[in-house]
Design a protein around this motif. Structure first.
Motif, PDB file in Angstrom:
ATOM      1  N   ALA A 109       0.830  -1.207   0.000  1.00 23.29           N
ATOM      2  CA  ALA A 109       0.000   0.000   0.000  1.00 23.29           C
ATOM      3  C   ALA A 109       0.868   1.263   0.000  1.00 23.29           C
ATOM      4  CB  ALA A 109      -0.944  -0.008   1.200  1.00 23.29           C
ATOM      5  N   HIS A 110       1.986   1.214   0.734  1.00 22.45           N
ATOM      6  CA  HIS A 110       2.912   2.349   0.794  1.00 22.45           C
ATOM      7  C   HIS A 110       3.504   2.622  -0.602  1.00 22.45           C
ATOM      8  CE1 HIS A 110       6.227   4.785   2.680  1.00 22.45           C
ATOM      9  NE2 HIS A 110       6.894   4.317   1.643  1.00 22.45           N
ATOM     10  N   GLU A 111       3.907   1.558  -1.286  1.00 24.89           N
ATOM     11  CA  GLU A 111       4.486   1.739  -2.623  1.00 24.89           C
ATOM     12  C   GLU A 111       3.415   2.189  -3.616  1.00 24.89           C
ATOM     13  OE1 GLU A 111       7.670   1.856  -2.900  1.00 24.89           O
ATOM     14  OE2 GLU A 111       8.030   1.063  -0.896  1.00 24.89           O
ATOM     15  N   LEU A 112       2.213   1.647  -3.491  1.00 27.25           N
ATOM     16  CA  LEU A 112       1.098   2.101  -4.332  1.00 27.25           C
ATOM     17  C   LEU A 112       0.850   3.593  -4.110  1.00 27.25           C
ATOM     18  CD1 LEU A 112      -1.439   1.787  -6.144  1.00 27.25           C
ATOM     19  CD2 LEU A 112      -2.664   0.926  -4.139  1.00 27.25           C
ATOM     20  N   ALA A 113       0.923   4.010  -2.854  1.00 25.59           N
ATOM     21  CA  ALA A 113       0.727   5.425  -2.513  1.00 25.59           C
ATOM     22  C   ALA A 113       1.762   6.300  -3.210  1.00 25.59           C
ATOM     23  CB  ALA A 113       0.799   5.611  -1.002  1.00 25.59           C
ATOM     24  N   HIS A 114       3.021   5.859  -3.216  1.00 28.52           N
ATOM     25  CA  HIS A 114       4.049   6.627  -3.925  1.00 28.52           C
ATOM     26  C   HIS A 114       3.679   6.768  -5.404  1.00 28.52           C
ATOM     27  CE1 HIS A 114       7.043   7.410  -0.963  1.00 28.52           C
ATOM     28  NE2 HIS A 114       7.317   6.149  -0.707  1.00 28.52           N
ATOM     29  N   TRP A 115       3.195   5.659  -5.971  1.00 26.73           N
ATOM     30  CA  TRP A 115       2.852   5.687  -7.390  1.00 26.73           C
ATOM     31  C   TRP A 115       1.716   6.678  -7.644  1.00 26.73           C
ATOM     32  CZ3 TRP A 115       5.295   4.208 -11.595  1.00 26.73           C
ATOM     33  CH2 TRP A 115       4.599   4.232 -12.798  1.00 26.73           C
ATOM     34  N   PHE A 122      11.172  10.054  -6.628  1.00 25.26           N
ATOM     35  CA  PHE A 122      11.674   8.683  -6.502  1.00 25.26           C
ATOM     36  C   PHE A 122      11.898   8.365  -5.036  1.00 25.26           C
ATOM     37  CE2 PHE A 122      11.648   8.533 -10.723  1.00 25.26           C
ATOM     38  CZ  PHE A 122      12.752   8.929 -11.448  1.00 25.26           C
ATOM     39  N   CYS A 123      11.301   7.285  -4.604  1.00 29.82           N
ATOM     40  CA  CYS A 123      11.506   6.902  -3.219  1.00 29.82           C
ATOM     41  C   CYS A 123      12.171   5.551  -3.183  1.00 29.82           C
ATOM     42  CB  CYS A 123      10.183   6.830  -2.487  1.00 29.82           C
ATOM     43  SG  CYS A 123      10.363   6.002  -0.943  1.00 29.82           S
ATOM     44  N   GLY A 124      13.357   5.497  -2.632  1.00 30.50           N
ATOM     45  CA  GLY A 124      14.090   4.248  -2.568  1.00 30.50           C
ATOM     46  C   GLY A 124      13.435   3.238  -1.659  1.00 30.50           C
ATOM     47  N   SER A 125      13.059   3.689  -0.485  1.00 33.36           N
ATOM     48  CA  SER A 125      12.581   2.728   0.481  1.00 33.36           C
ATOM     49  C   SER A 125      12.049   3.444   1.697  1.00 33.36           C
ATOM     50  CB  SER A 125      13.720   1.845   0.931  1.00 33.36           C
ATOM     51  OG  SER A 125      14.578   2.635   1.721  1.00 33.36           O
ATOM     52  N   PHE A 126      11.683   2.674   2.684  1.00 35.88           N
ATOM     53  CA  PHE A 126      11.213   3.230   3.946  1.00 35.88           C
ATOM     54  C   PHE A 126      12.247   4.184   4.533  1.00 35.88           C
ATOM     55  CE2 PHE A 126       7.616   0.823   3.925  1.00 35.88           C
ATOM     56  CZ  PHE A 126       6.941   0.852   5.122  1.00 35.88           C
ATOM     57  N   ASP A 127      13.488   3.787   4.511  1.00 33.84           N
ATOM     58  CA  ASP A 127      14.477   4.616   5.198  1.00 33.84           C
ATOM     59  C   ASP A 127      15.595   5.126   4.292  1.00 33.84           C
ATOM     60  OD1 ASP A 127      15.488   2.156   4.914  1.00 33.84           O
ATOM     61  OD2 ASP A 127      15.827   1.764   7.025  1.00 33.84           O
ATOM     62  N   ILE A 150       7.593  13.142   2.531  1.00 33.10           N
ATOM     63  CA  ILE A 150       7.153  12.256   1.453  1.00 33.10           C
ATOM     64  C   ILE A 150       6.797  10.880   2.008  1.00 33.10           C
ATOM     65  CG2 ILE A 150       8.054  10.943  -0.525  1.00 33.10           C
ATOM     66  CD1 ILE A 150       9.553  13.573  -1.288  1.00 33.10           C
ATOM     67  N   GLU A 151       7.662  10.359   2.862  1.00 41.24           N
ATOM     68  CA  GLU A 151       7.422   9.042   3.452  1.00 41.24           C
ATOM     69  C   GLU A 151       6.176   9.050   4.333  1.00 41.24           C
ATOM     70  OE1 GLU A 151       8.936   6.208   2.586  1.00 41.24           O
ATOM     71  OE2 GLU A 151       9.738   7.612   1.146  1.00 41.24           O
ATOM     72  N   LYS A 152       6.008  10.132   5.069  1.00 44.39           N
ATOM     73  CA  LYS A 152       4.854  10.248   5.953  1.00 44.39           C
ATOM     74  C   LYS A 152       3.544  10.271   5.152  1.00 44.39           C
ATOM     75  CE  LYS A 152       4.015  12.836  10.000  1.00 44.39           C
ATOM     76  NZ  LYS A 152       4.193  14.085  10.756  1.00 44.39           N
TER      77      LYS A 152
HETATM   78 ZN   LIG Z   1       8.606   5.141   0.661  1.00 46.93          ZN
END
Ligand SMILES: [Zn+2]
Length: 210
Positions: A109-115, A122-127, A150-152
Protein backbone atom coordinates in the motif's frame (compact mmCIF):
# COMPACT_ATOMS: atom_id res chain seq x y z
CA UNK A 1 13.26 20.77 -8.45
CA UNK A 2 9.67 19.57 -8.45
CA UNK A 3 7.58 20.71 -5.56
CA UNK A 4 6.33 17.88 -3.43
CA UNK A 5 2.62 18.36 -2.96
CA UNK A 6 1.35 17.94 0.57
CA UNK A 7 -2.10 16.54 1.11
CA UNK A 8 -4.13 16.77 4.28
CA UNK A 9 -5.84 13.73 5.82
CA UNK A 10 -9.19 14.45 4.21
CA UNK A 11 -7.65 14.67 0.76
CA UNK A 12 -5.69 11.46 1.33
CA UNK A 13 -8.91 9.73 2.41
CA UNK A 14 -10.61 11.00 -0.76
CA UNK A 15 -7.69 9.80 -2.91
CA UNK A 16 -7.83 6.38 -1.26
CA UNK A 17 -11.57 6.10 -1.96
CA UNK A 18 -10.96 7.01 -5.59
CA UNK A 19 -8.24 4.37 -5.92
CA UNK A 20 -10.46 1.68 -4.34
CA UNK A 21 -13.58 2.73 -6.24
CA UNK A 22 -11.90 2.63 -9.62
CA UNK A 23 -10.95 -0.99 -8.90
CA UNK A 24 -14.20 -2.18 -7.30
CA UNK A 25 -16.73 0.23 -5.80
CA UNK A 26 -18.38 -2.56 -3.80
CA UNK A 27 -15.27 -2.71 -1.59
CA UNK A 28 -16.50 0.50 0.02
CA UNK A 29 -19.84 -1.06 1.04
CA UNK A 30 -18.73 -3.47 3.75
CA UNK A 31 -15.56 -3.99 5.82
CA UNK A 32 -13.19 -6.57 4.35
CA UNK A 33 -9.50 -6.80 3.44
CA UNK A 34 -8.70 -4.40 0.59
CA UNK A 35 -7.03 -6.48 -2.16
CA UNK A 36 -4.06 -4.16 -2.47
CA UNK A 37 -1.91 -6.33 -4.73
CA UNK A 38 -4.82 -6.82 -7.15
CA UNK A 39 -5.42 -3.05 -7.18
CA UNK A 40 -1.75 -2.47 -7.96
CA UNK A 41 -1.85 -4.96 -10.82
CA UNK A 42 -5.09 -3.49 -12.18
CA UNK A 43 -3.18 -0.22 -12.66
CA UNK A 44 -0.76 -2.01 -14.97
CA UNK A 45 2.00 -2.07 -12.36
CA UNK A 46 4.15 -5.13 -11.82
CA UNK A 47 4.86 -6.56 -8.38
CA UNK A 48 8.11 -8.47 -8.15
CA UNK A 49 9.52 -10.24 -5.10
CA UNK A 50 13.29 -10.18 -4.61
CA UNK A 51 15.74 -10.00 -1.75
CA UNK A 52 16.26 -6.26 -1.95
CA UNK A 53 19.23 -6.05 0.40
CA UNK A 54 21.43 -8.41 2.36
CA UNK A 55 19.36 -7.60 5.44
CA UNK A 56 15.68 -6.69 5.69
CA UNK A 57 16.26 -2.94 5.91
CA UNK A 58 14.43 -2.15 2.67
CA UNK A 59 10.88 -3.49 2.44
CA UNK A 60 9.87 -2.05 -0.91
CA UNK A 61 10.94 0.09 -3.82
CA UNK A 62 8.93 1.63 -6.60
CA UNK A 63 10.68 1.97 -9.94
CA UNK A 64 9.37 4.95 -11.88
CA UNK A 65 11.60 4.63 -14.96
CA UNK A 66 13.13 1.61 -16.67
CA UNK A 67 16.19 0.94 -14.57
CA UNK A 68 18.90 -1.44 -13.50
CA UNK A 69 18.45 -1.95 -9.79
CA UNK A 70 20.54 -3.79 -7.19
CA UNK A 71 19.19 -6.87 -5.49
CA UNK A 72 20.79 -9.43 -3.20
CA UNK A 73 21.46 -12.86 -4.63
CA UNK A 74 20.78 -15.19 -1.69
CA UNK A 75 22.22 -18.28 -3.39
CA UNK A 76 25.57 -16.72 -4.27
CA UNK A 77 25.64 -14.38 -1.27
CA UNK A 78 26.40 -11.24 -3.27
CA UNK A 79 24.76 -8.22 -4.76
CA UNK A 80 23.72 -8.29 -8.39
CA UNK A 81 21.48 -6.16 -10.58
CA UNK A 82 18.30 -6.77 -12.52
CA UNK A 83 16.66 -4.70 -15.23
CA UNK A 84 13.13 -3.66 -14.33
CA UNK A 85 10.47 -1.83 -16.26
CA UNK A 86 8.99 1.49 -15.23
CA UNK A 87 6.03 0.83 -12.97
CA UNK A 88 7.56 -2.07 -11.11
CA UNK A 89 7.07 -2.39 -7.39
CA UNK A 90 9.83 -4.46 -5.83
CA UNK A 91 8.97 -6.10 -2.54
CA UNK A 92 11.39 -7.83 -0.22
CA UNK A 93 10.82 -11.57 -0.55
CA UNK A 94 11.19 -12.00 3.22
CA UNK A 95 7.74 -10.44 3.57
CA UNK A 96 6.21 -13.54 1.96
CA UNK A 97 7.00 -15.51 5.10
CA UNK A 98 4.14 -16.60 7.30
CA UNK A 99 3.14 -14.03 9.89
CA UNK A 100 4.37 -11.07 7.82
CA UNK A 101 1.10 -10.48 5.98
CA UNK A 102 0.28 -7.21 7.73
CA UNK A 103 3.74 -5.85 6.96
CA UNK A 104 3.54 -7.10 3.37
CA UNK A 105 0.17 -5.46 2.76
CA UNK A 106 1.32 -2.22 4.35
CA UNK A 107 4.46 -2.17 2.18
CA UNK A 108 2.40 -2.81 -0.97
CA UNK A 109 0.00 0.00 0.00
CA UNK A 110 2.91 2.35 0.79
CA UNK A 111 4.49 1.74 -2.62
CA UNK A 112 1.10 2.10 -4.33
CA UNK A 113 0.73 5.42 -2.51
CA UNK A 114 4.05 6.63 -3.93
CA UNK A 115 2.85 5.69 -7.39
CA UNK A 116 -0.43 7.55 -6.93
CA UNK A 117 0.84 10.78 -5.34
CA UNK A 118 4.58 10.93 -5.98
CA UNK A 119 4.95 10.19 -9.67
CA UNK A 120 7.78 12.70 -9.97
CA UNK A 121 9.46 11.69 -6.76
CA UNK A 122 11.67 8.68 -6.50
CA UNK A 123 11.51 6.90 -3.22
CA UNK A 124 14.09 4.25 -2.57
CA UNK A 125 12.58 2.73 0.48
CA UNK A 126 11.21 3.23 3.95
CA UNK A 127 14.48 4.62 5.20
CA UNK A 128 16.40 5.56 2.08
CA UNK A 129 16.49 9.20 1.13
CA UNK A 130 14.00 10.04 -1.58
CA UNK A 131 15.33 11.27 -4.88
CA UNK A 132 13.73 13.73 -7.23
CA UNK A 133 14.40 14.84 -10.77
CA UNK A 134 15.18 18.45 -11.49
CA UNK A 135 14.00 20.19 -14.70
CA UNK A 136 16.85 18.69 -16.68
CA UNK A 137 15.98 15.20 -15.61
CA UNK A 138 18.99 15.04 -13.34
CA UNK A 139 18.40 13.08 -10.20
CA UNK A 140 19.27 14.76 -6.98
CA UNK A 141 18.81 14.08 -3.36
CA UNK A 142 16.23 16.12 -1.54
CA UNK A 143 16.54 17.29 2.00
CA UNK A 144 15.89 14.82 4.75
CA UNK A 145 13.00 16.98 5.91
CA UNK A 146 11.28 16.77 2.51
CA UNK A 147 12.13 13.07 2.43
CA UNK A 148 10.50 12.57 5.79
CA UNK A 149 7.35 14.36 4.61
CA UNK A 150 7.15 12.26 1.45
CA UNK A 151 7.42 9.04 3.45
CA UNK A 152 4.85 10.25 5.95
CA UNK A 153 2.40 11.07 3.18
CA UNK A 154 2.89 7.64 1.59
CA UNK A 155 2.32 6.02 5.00
CA UNK A 156 -0.85 8.04 5.54
CA UNK A 157 -2.26 7.17 2.14
CA UNK A 158 -1.33 3.50 2.72
CA UNK A 159 -3.29 3.56 5.97
CA UNK A 160 -6.27 5.18 4.23
CA UNK A 161 -6.23 2.55 1.46
CA UNK A 162 -6.01 -0.44 3.78
CA UNK A 163 -8.42 0.92 6.40
CA UNK A 164 -11.05 3.16 4.76
CA UNK A 165 -12.19 5.25 7.68
CA UNK A 166 -15.96 5.02 7.06
CA UNK A 167 -15.71 1.21 7.08
CA UNK A 168 -13.44 1.14 10.13
CA UNK A 169 -15.91 3.32 12.04
CA UNK A 170 -18.87 1.17 11.07
CA UNK A 171 -17.10 -2.04 12.10
CA UNK A 172 -15.81 -0.42 15.27
CA UNK A 173 -19.26 0.65 16.49
CA UNK A 174 -20.71 -2.78 15.67
CA UNK A 175 -17.97 -4.56 17.62
CA UNK A 176 -18.20 -2.18 20.53
CA UNK A 177 -21.73 -3.44 21.15
CA UNK A 178 -20.39 -6.96 21.73
CA UNK A 179 -16.94 -6.46 23.18
CA UNK A 180 -15.95 -4.32 26.12
CA UNK A 181 -12.21 -4.83 25.87
CA UNK A 182 -10.38 -2.48 23.46
CA UNK A 183 -7.69 -5.07 22.80
CA UNK A 184 -10.31 -7.58 21.63
CA UNK A 185 -11.87 -4.96 19.36
CA UNK A 186 -8.48 -4.06 17.87
CA UNK A 187 -7.68 -7.74 17.25
CA UNK A 188 -11.05 -8.32 15.54
CA UNK A 189 -10.69 -5.20 13.39
CA UNK A 190 -7.09 -6.05 12.44
CA UNK A 191 -8.25 -9.49 11.28
CA UNK A 192 -11.24 -8.03 9.44
CA UNK A 193 -9.08 -5.64 7.41
CA UNK A 194 -6.02 -7.92 7.34
CA UNK A 195 -3.64 -5.37 8.84
CA UNK A 196 -1.36 -5.49 11.86
CA UNK A 197 -2.84 -4.70 15.27
CA UNK A 198 -0.41 -1.81 15.54
CA UNK A 199 -1.65 -0.28 12.28
CA UNK A 200 -5.27 -0.63 13.39
CA UNK A 201 -4.51 0.91 16.77
CA UNK A 202 -2.97 3.94 15.05
CA UNK A 203 -6.00 4.31 12.77
CA UNK A 204 -8.42 4.17 15.72
CA UNK A 205 -6.39 6.62 17.78
CA UNK A 206 -6.06 9.00 14.84
CA UNK A 207 -9.84 9.30 14.73
CA UNK A 208 -10.23 9.33 18.48
CA UNK A 209 -12.25 6.11 18.46
CA UNK A 210 -10.25 4.76 21.39
ZN1 LIG B 1 8.61 5.14 0.66
Amino acid sequence: MHETPLYNCETLNAISRKVIKSYDASLLFSPKPIPVEEIIESLGLIVEYQYLRKNDRVCGETVFDDAEVPIYDMDNKCYTTIIVRAGTILIDARLLKKGKEGRLRFTLAHELAHWVIHKKVFCGSFDCAALVKDENGKIEKISSEADRLIEKQADKLAVAILMPIALVKRAFYQLRGNYKDNDQIITKLATLFCVSKQAMLIRLEEHKLI
